[in-house]
Scaffold this motif. Sequence first.
Motif, PDB file in Angstrom:
ATOM      1  N   GLU A 153      11.317  -2.498  -2.506  1.00 18.59           N
ATOM      2  CA  GLU A 153      11.262  -1.429  -1.517  1.00 18.59           C
ATOM      3  C   GLU A 153       9.847  -1.271  -0.979  1.00 18.59           C
ATOM      4  OE1 GLU A 153      12.188   3.391  -1.268  1.00 18.59           O
ATOM      5  OE2 GLU A 153      12.319   2.312  -3.171  1.00 18.59           O
ATOM      6  N   GLY A 154       9.712  -1.340   0.360  1.00 18.51           N
ATOM      7  CA  GLY A 154       8.426  -1.109   0.999  1.00 18.51           C
ATOM      8  C   GLY A 154       7.512  -2.312   1.064  1.00 18.51           C
ATOM      9  N   TYR A 155       7.896  -3.443   0.466  1.00 21.62           N
ATOM     10  CA  TYR A 155       7.037  -4.622   0.462  1.00 21.62           C
ATOM     11  C   TYR A 155       7.311  -5.486   1.697  1.00 21.62           C
ATOM     12  CZ  TYR A 155       5.762  -3.647  -4.375  1.00 21.62           C
ATOM     13  OH  TYR A 155       5.279  -3.064  -5.508  1.00 21.62           O
ATOM     14  N   VAL A 156       6.213  -5.944   2.359  1.00 19.52           N
ATOM     15  CA  VAL A 156       6.336  -6.849   3.502  1.00 19.52           C
ATOM     16  C   VAL A 156       5.304  -7.960   3.366  1.00 19.52           C
ATOM     17  CG1 VAL A 156       7.197  -5.056   5.067  1.00 19.52           C
ATOM     18  CG2 VAL A 156       4.730  -5.500   4.916  1.00 19.52           C
ATOM     19  N   VAL A 157       5.546  -9.056   4.103  1.00 19.72           N
ATOM     20  CA  VAL A 157       4.607 -10.177   4.151  1.00 19.72           C
ATOM     21  C   VAL A 157       4.336 -10.484   5.621  1.00 19.72           C
ATOM     22  CG1 VAL A 157       4.208 -12.602   3.612  1.00 19.72           C
ATOM     23  CG2 VAL A 157       5.401 -11.131   1.963  1.00 19.72           C
ATOM     24  N   PHE A 158       3.069 -10.598   5.990  1.00 19.25           N
ATOM     25  CA  PHE A 158       2.707 -10.929   7.366  1.00 19.25           C
ATOM     26  C   PHE A 158       2.575 -12.456   7.506  1.00 19.25           C
ATOM     27  CE2 PHE A 158       1.740  -6.510   7.295  1.00 19.25           C
ATOM     28  CZ  PHE A 158       1.836  -6.078   8.619  1.00 19.25           C
ATOM     29  N   GLN A 159       3.118 -12.983   8.618  1.00 19.37           N
ATOM     30  CA  GLN A 159       3.060 -14.421   8.885  1.00 19.37           C
ATOM     31  C   GLN A 159       2.447 -14.657  10.268  1.00 19.37           C
ATOM     32  OE1 GLN A 159       7.169 -15.561   8.415  1.00 19.37           O
ATOM     33  NE2 GLN A 159       6.932 -15.910   6.209  1.00 19.37           N
ATOM     34  N   VAL A 218       4.497   7.236   1.466  1.00 23.48           N
ATOM     35  CA  VAL A 218       4.291   8.556   2.071  1.00 23.48           C
ATOM     36  C   VAL A 218       5.578   9.058   2.707  1.00 23.48           C
ATOM     37  CG1 VAL A 218       3.081   9.800   3.902  1.00 23.48           C
ATOM     38  CG2 VAL A 218       1.816   8.236   2.414  1.00 23.48           C
ATOM     39  N   GLU A 219       6.272   8.180   3.434  1.00 24.43           N
ATOM     40  CA  GLU A 219       7.510   8.590   4.105  1.00 24.43           C
ATOM     41  C   GLU A 219       8.616   8.895   3.106  1.00 24.43           C
ATOM     42  OE1 GLU A 219       8.382   5.381   6.679  1.00 24.43           O
ATOM     43  OE2 GLU A 219       6.696   5.754   8.030  1.00 24.43           O
ATOM     44  N   PHE A 270      -1.307  -1.220   3.739  1.00 29.02           N
ATOM     45  CA  PHE A 270      -1.050  -0.072   4.612  1.00 29.02           C
ATOM     46  C   PHE A 270       0.447   0.195   4.739  1.00 29.02           C
ATOM     47  CE2 PHE A 270       0.175   1.483   8.796  1.00 29.02           C
ATOM     48  CZ  PHE A 270      -0.493   2.696   8.842  1.00 29.02           C
ATOM     49  N   VAL A 271       1.223  -0.867   4.947  1.00 29.59           N
ATOM     50  CA  VAL A 271       2.676  -0.691   5.095  1.00 29.59           C
ATOM     51  C   VAL A 271       3.280  -0.111   3.817  1.00 29.59           C
ATOM     52  CG1 VAL A 271       4.858  -1.901   5.422  1.00 29.59           C
ATOM     53  CG2 VAL A 271       2.875  -2.511   6.826  1.00 29.59           C
ATOM     54  N   LEU A 272       2.826  -0.616   2.657  1.00 27.96           N
ATOM     55  CA  LEU A 272       3.367  -0.137   1.384  1.00 27.96           C
ATOM     56  C   LEU A 272       3.030   1.334   1.166  1.00 27.96           C
ATOM     57  CD1 LEU A 272       4.808  -0.749  -1.272  1.00 27.96           C
ATOM     58  CD2 LEU A 272       2.621  -1.510  -2.217  1.00 27.96           C
ATOM     59  N   VAL A 273       1.767   1.693   1.423  1.00 23.77           N
ATOM     60  CA  VAL A 273       1.360   3.092   1.233  1.00 23.77           C
ATOM     61  C   VAL A 273       2.077   3.994   2.239  1.00 23.77           C
ATOM     62  CG1 VAL A 273      -0.587   4.698   1.318  1.00 23.77           C
ATOM     63  CG2 VAL A 273      -0.874   2.448   0.268  1.00 23.77           C
ATOM     64  N   ALA A 289      -6.460  -0.275  -4.036  1.00 25.31           N
ATOM     65  CA  ALA A 289      -6.274   0.558  -5.240  1.00 25.31           C
ATOM     66  C   ALA A 289      -5.119   1.530  -5.050  1.00 25.31           C
ATOM     67  CB  ALA A 289      -7.556   1.319  -5.546  1.00 25.31           C
ATOM     68  N   LEU A 290      -5.002   2.088  -3.852  1.00 23.98           N
ATOM     69  CA  LEU A 290      -3.889   3.001  -3.572  1.00 23.98           C
ATOM     70  C   LEU A 290      -2.563   2.247  -3.551  1.00 23.98           C
ATOM     71  CD1 LEU A 290      -5.421   5.282  -0.781  1.00 23.98           C
ATOM     72  CD2 LEU A 290      -5.159   5.769  -3.226  1.00 23.98           C
ATOM     73  N   ALA A 291      -2.588   1.005  -3.054  1.00 24.34           N
ATOM     74  CA  ALA A 291      -1.361   0.208  -3.021  1.00 24.34           C
ATOM     75  C   ALA A 291      -0.891  -0.124  -4.434  1.00 24.34           C
ATOM     76  CB  ALA A 291      -1.591  -1.071  -2.223  1.00 24.34           C
ATOM     77  N   VAL A 292      -1.849  -0.462  -5.309  1.00 20.18           N
ATOM     78  CA  VAL A 292      -1.491  -0.725  -6.718  1.00 20.18           C
ATOM     79  C   VAL A 292      -0.889   0.526  -7.347  1.00 20.18           C
ATOM     80  CG1 VAL A 292      -2.431  -1.271  -8.995  1.00 20.18           C
ATOM     81  CG2 VAL A 292      -3.221  -2.536  -6.982  1.00 20.18           C
ATOM     82  N   LEU A 293      -1.501   1.675  -7.067  1.00 18.31           N
ATOM     83  CA  LEU A 293      -0.980   2.953  -7.572  1.00 18.31           C
ATOM     84  C   LEU A 293       0.439   3.192  -7.060  1.00 18.31           C
ATOM     85  CD1 LEU A 293      -1.400   5.857  -8.815  1.00 18.31           C
ATOM     86  CD2 LEU A 293      -2.250   6.509  -6.558  1.00 18.31           C
ATOM     87  N   VAL A 294       0.631   3.017  -5.769  1.00 19.03           N
ATOM     88  CA  VAL A 294       1.935   3.252  -5.150  1.00 19.03           C
ATOM     89  C   VAL A 294       2.979   2.277  -5.694  1.00 19.03           C
ATOM     90  CG1 VAL A 294       3.162   2.967  -2.965  1.00 19.03           C
ATOM     91  CG2 VAL A 294       1.076   4.341  -3.059  1.00 19.03           C
ATOM     92  N   GLU A 295       2.570   1.029  -5.897  1.00 22.73           N
ATOM     93  CA  GLU A 295       3.499   0.022  -6.418  1.00 22.73           C
ATOM     94  C   GLU A 295       4.034   0.432  -7.785  1.00 22.73           C
ATOM     95  OE1 GLU A 295       3.482  -4.725  -7.666  1.00 22.73           O
ATOM     96  OE2 GLU A 295       1.689  -3.776  -6.844  1.00 22.73           O
TER      97      GLU A 295
END
Length: 708
Positions: A92-98, A128-129, A121-124, A188-194
């Motif tokens: 959930e919330g994970y994306v990969v840019f290509q 939030v949403e 940014f997308v994950l955080v 660091a925030l992304a790791v926390l959110v993950e």
Amino acid sequence: MDPASATVTPRWNLERPYLTGRFHQEAKVAVAAQATGSKPYCLDSFSRGGVGSVIGSYAVSVQELLAIDDLLSALVGIEGRYISIKRVRGKEGYVVFQIDSSMDLALQELTRRIFPLCEDFVLVSHFVESRSHFKNGLVNHALAAALRAFLLDYQAMVAQLEHQFRLGRLSVQGLWFFCQRMMSSLNALAVLVEKAISNNTGGSATLNLLQSQAKAMAGDSSVRSLLEKMTECASAAYLRMLERWVYEGVIDDPYGEFFIAENKSLQKESLTIDYDAKYWQQRYSLKDGIPSFLTNVAATILTTGKYLNVMRECGHNVQVSLSENSKLMGFGSNHQYLECIKSAYDFASGELLTLMKDKYDLIGKLRSLKRYLLLDQGDFLVHFMDIAREELTKKPEEISVEKLQSLLDIALRSTAAASDPSHEDLTCCVERSSLLKKLSTLKDLDCAYPSNKLAAADVDQPMPLSATGLETFCLSFKVQWPLSLVISRKALTKYQLIFRLLFHCKHVSRQLCTAWQIQQGFRSVKILGTPVLRSSILCRSMLKFVNSLLHYLTFEVLEPNWHLMHDRLQTARSIDEVIQIHDFFLQKCLKECLLLLPELLVKVEKLKALCLQYATSIQLLIPSIDVSKPENTSKSRMPRSRVKKSENRGQQLKLASENVVMSESILKFEAEFNSELQSLVPTLSNSSQAEPYLTHLGQCILGVGIDQ
């Protein structure tokens, strides 16, 4: 507030795509599908670069401009013409840019360095949403709000970079340089959110996660400071819940995040009804999820709110006085919150203890229990036993409790007890089981011997048919809230067990005194060599045994332990300490009164039963001679009257001497009593090594044995 009744997110806030951060992609797919007339593209792989030339067909300088344009969109989670987004299935919330593979290799390398920032940014943003919905709780709401504020700063940075790009002052290398400041923080925030998403944390679990992540970043002061700020923001909602509990005794927890649970099914009224009432222990209890920084003071926090809650239940609305220093500002390293909690506990504890002692007269109520149930004031009981004798000699099921209550009220009002205002709280009842059987049903009592000792004594058998109200009569005491916290149903039951033992000893002593008075009618004639003399000696031994037992129970056990408890209560600092001191007093009294020593208690009960049987037999075999009533004769007739009475007694003595049944009965009672008494002596001697207090009782019993 019940978590089940908490506000929920409306459906339209979830169904309308333009209210989420993914509306760019979702709207684009819908438009593309309508234009081509085909099925919608899969969001897992969609690129605006699907139409037109590939980026590799342009010069490197142009490719760089196109890449920067797409990167500025990717930094806020929007696809570009040559940079696409691919969602990771199952996460959930994970994306990969290509990126378009035809791009210059050097540009590709620089561009890919910026992709982790875009993905974070997308994950955080997703966190939030999703965590802003009502169901996720106040802590997650506060954390999402703090993250949203951080993302606003991040988006402001992207806007500044775009401005530089419009002015022609931004290269890919420059973009990479300016993003460095945000790279570590957002990662660091992304790791926390993950971790928060994978563990579905909430409430105290989220706070614990924030603290652990902040400690893990000890080497990076800026990131650590950021995570500490997030912790402070997220804990603000938790602090408000904690403040209401330790300052008002109220649980304000709409989403079930607080570490204290309330069991509303447990009512305070159960304390006076249910022997196993768990109100004080389980009405409010600690949950498993306790914030790590509150673990050491969790019990103190729980107790503080409980004390305030008791006062509120009494209509005594009290609130801890709030000052600037007493407000919980945060769970920082200065431990200011610990001082606030300690101050709140000291205030609540002292206020409740003062309320119990002053307004509800706790010490006075305990003194009344001692006066009536521990027979500290015996005049009312003697009067009651005299006027209620006829009713108490009936079988338990035939006794009128209402009549006994009225007789008890008469006895109380006509003795010194009338001056005690608590005498109106005294009630009477008739138990349906013997003392030994009652003890066997109370499994929580800490008996010194296995329960099979009681079973061996046949206490599980039904009550004997000859049992009367004298064996089952008991007093009770009306206790109101909040005194029922200390004098609960369990505590009152222990008082009643001691009362039943004392009351029955008093009854046995009275019966033996009656038998002794009957035999004293023969003092004016010669009784040497007669069964009456033997009976008188036996009666004196029995009286000495019962009175020695009463003396031990009253002056060796109850009185010293009461004074010890009274002194300790004067220095008690909390109601929990009062409860502990009172329970210890009762447990110690039960043990030293032999009520928790079945082997000894069974022998004592058997000796008392022999004494009762003997007293009853004497009253039946030897007609009672009333020597207390004066003769209504003149002085001239007095000598003749005395001579006549002496002759009658002589005749009765002669009949008693010739009565084979009486002689055999006295010999039988004497043999049984001496045998039981002698068997008790070694048991007491052996037990006194483990239980030193039995030495006093042993000395009393040995005195009886030596006298015989």
